[in-house]
Design an enzyme around this catalytic site. Structure first.
Site, mmCIF file in Angstrom:
data_model
loop_
_atom_site.group_PDB
_atom_site.id
_atom_site.type_symbol
_atom_site.label_atom_id
_atom_site.label_comp_id
_atom_site.label_asym_id
_atom_site.label_seq_id
_atom_site.Cartn_x
_atom_site.Cartn_y
_atom_site.Cartn_z
ATOM 1 N N ALA A 1 0.810 -1.217 0.000
ATOM 2 C CA ALA A 1 0.000 0.000 0.000
ATOM 3 C C ALA A 1 0.848 1.274 0.000
ATOM 4 O O ALA A 1 0.312 2.371 -0.064
ATOM 5 C CB ALA A 1 -0.924 0.000 1.214
ATOM 6 N N CYS A 2 2.149 1.138 0.041
ATOM 7 C CA CYS A 2 3.067 2.280 0.158
ATOM 8 C C CYS A 2 3.525 2.742 -1.229
ATOM 9 O O CYS A 2 4.062 1.952 -2.008
ATOM 10 C CB CYS A 2 4.265 1.863 1.007
ATOM 11 N N SER A 3 3.363 4.034 -1.511
ATOM 12 C CA SER A 3 3.768 4.567 -2.815
ATOM 13 C C SER A 3 5.283 4.536 -2.997
ATOM 14 O O SER A 3 5.772 4.306 -4.106
ATOM 15 C CB SER A 3 3.232 5.983 -3.005
#
Length: 132
Positions: free
Chosen positions: A8-10
């Protein structure tokens, strides 16, 4: 090479894209699903040449719940910090790349990701491992 990510981390997505663009061979470790042990974290910190508080996401709710802001940052509390990271992997800074040559980097910037892909000068560091 292995990259520890939270899908979920850009910044994790960007790091994976850069590795793909470079044609790097790597494995993905979703460290929230497969949390590192305290021993693995100790080894990682040695490779990074950092302390556990250097890779701790202190703004996370778990950090507040543990009261990390009040913890000392010294040799006497190092194990306590490592145990907190092992018990609450969401507190670990991301992404982290470990290379086959024993080096590692907190890969929050494109420059940090690229640094792990290049050969450092003999005896020289790969990159500034400081989380940003």
């Amino acid at each position: 090479m292995e990259i520890w990510i939270n899908p979920a981390c850009s910044k994790c997505s960007s790091a994976v894209s850069l590795l793909d663009e470079a044609g790097a061979h790597y494995t993905v470790r979703r460290y929230l699903d497969e949390p590192p042990t305290a021993a693995e974290l100790t080894g990682l910190l040695d490779r990074l040449a950092l302390e556990p508080w250097d890779i701790t996401r202190t703004g996370e709710p778990a950090a507040a719940g543990l009261g990390l802001a009040g913890w000392a940052r010294d040799a006497a509390t190092r194990t306590r910090w490592i145990d907190a990271l092992a018990g609450h992997p969401e507190l670990i800074q991301r992404p982290i790349i470990t290379a086959d040559d024993g080096t590692a980097v907190v890969a929050r910037t494109p420059q940090a990701v690229r640094s792990i892909l290049t050969t450092p000068p003999p005896g020289g560091p790969r990159a500034d491992n400081s989380p940003t």
